[in-house]
Design an enzyme around this catalytic site. Structure first.
Site: not given
Length: 386
Positions: A4, A10, A13, A93, A219, A248, A269, A314, A341
């Site tokens: 990129c 930036c 990434c 991007c 998501q 969650y 939630e 989750d 995550c």
């Protein structure tokens, strides 16, 4: 695709220029090292699942108006690496559909030509604050939300006309203006104005329809999360005549997928707006064996009479609190599916769980965010005395 243009400035990434196989190995090794370091006994550590798409996978971007150098020309994009006050214009991007880049460039040109000011974080003055672009990957719908202060001078009609005149592959279905006069550098909604179309876009996931409003969570990588959720749900042996808890649950994607196969599904939630969105989507999909409850997971579980036969969790990045874990373990269900995550909080929770009657049958990492450091993991936990 090459490296990129903005990779040196930036902060998005971290793996620019790193071959994809190497990225996967780094992430898989990190999960294994964390499990070993915490002495987690597990049955199988499965291969990391690559992402279906390495590029153009993000369906949402939140850009900030600012400048690269103090009092320099207006920029629109991401925070510069290690420089919170500097904003890099990221109109090339690689993580988004090119329509995002076209919209970003057109909006920046629009506000520059009109001499609009950007909101200054220290002086707390200025007009332009953020630009949020969201896309329905399966529906080709785009929602654009420009966030400004309440300062005078923003031409709403000209802004909407400019966007609608763009040649895009997707279709803009809604243009919004959010008024935000709060001091914090975050998107708050003091007032929401609809400039064109509707205030939501539609998406499809796991054969279900979802109405995604301007601020509701959804998501970020639809194709990858569909793989992950299908795998996670497939780990559960038997749904028939069973009650499934989805803890969650966010906007209830997994809850609804569970409801398609279980006797009933209950999603819990903390975020009230997410629960409201989940209830709308349940009606959209005609599911009558699915309900949602808003509140802290531990407090809700403490006050409901239903007992689960199977549990899916989750949690957010911080993981599950000890009191909620105690309640979850206390049900004694035969199988718990843990979707994580953040592998660091995952191993902390697994360490606790394995001392209270559950064994870790399998661990499978997923690379849902290529180019970034983020790792998703799915674990199957089984009751030891079953």
């Amino acid at each position: 695709m090459g490296i990129c243009r903005d990779s040196s400035v930036c902060g998005g990434c971290v793996y620019q220029g790193v071959p994809y196989e190497e990225q996967l190995k780094l992430k898989a090794d990190e999960v294994e090292e964390l499990l070993e370091k915490k002495s987690i006994a597990y049955g199988k550590l499965l291969d990391i699942e690559p992402a279906p798409n390495r590029y153009a996978y993000r369906n949402k971007m939140e850009y900030t108006f600012g400048d690269m150098e103090k009092d320099g020309p207006m920029t629109l994009g991401m925070h510069k690496k290690r420089h919170f006050m500097s904003i890099v214009t990221v109109d090339e991007c690689q993580l988004v559909h090119d329509d995002f880049n076209r919209i970003l460039r057109a909006v920046l040109d629009f506000v520059t030509q009109r001499g609009y000011s950007h909101y200054h974080k220290k002086r707390h003055k200025g007009l332009m604050r953020h630009l949020i672009v969201r896309r329905g990957v399966r529906t080709d719908e785009i929602l654009v939300n420009v966030v400004t202060s309440s300062e005078e001078g923003f031409d709403e009609e000209a802004f909407a006309d400019m966007l609608l005149a763009l040649r895009l592959e997707n279709k803009i279905v809604g243009i919004l203006r959010t008024i935000n006069d709060r001091l914090a550098d975050a998107v708050y909604c003091d007032e929401l104005r609809l400039l064109y179309g509707r205030d939501y876009y539609m998406e499809e996931l796991l054969g279900l329809k979802f109405k995604v409003s301007a601020f509701s969570f959804f998501q970020t990588n639809v194709d990858a999360v569909e793989n992950l959720y299908s795998y996670a749900i497939g780990l559960i042996d038997d749904f028939q005549d069973k009650t499934a808890f989805d803890l969650y649950c966010g906007t209830g994607t997994i809850t609804q997928a569970l409801a398609q196969r279980a006797k009933r599904a209950i999603g819990i939630e903390l975020v009230e707006e997410a629960v409201e969105a989940a209830r709308v989507n349940v009606e959209l999909n005609g599911l009558d064996n699915c309900r949602f409850m808003a509140g802290d997971v531990f407090k809700v579980l403490k006050n409901i009479d239903e007992k689960p036969d199977v549990i899916v969790v989750d949690p957010p990045r911080v993981g599950i609190s000890t009191d909620a874990l105690d309640k979850i373990i206390g049900y004694g269900v035969e199988q718990i599916v843990y979707i994580s995550c953040n592998p660091k909080s995952l191993v902390e929770n697994l360490y606790y769980i394995q001392y209270y009657g559950y064994s870790v049958e399998s661990v499978k990492p997923f690379d849902n965010f290529p180019g970034t450091k983020h790792i998703e993991t799915v674990c199957l936990l089984s009751r030891k005395d079953k």
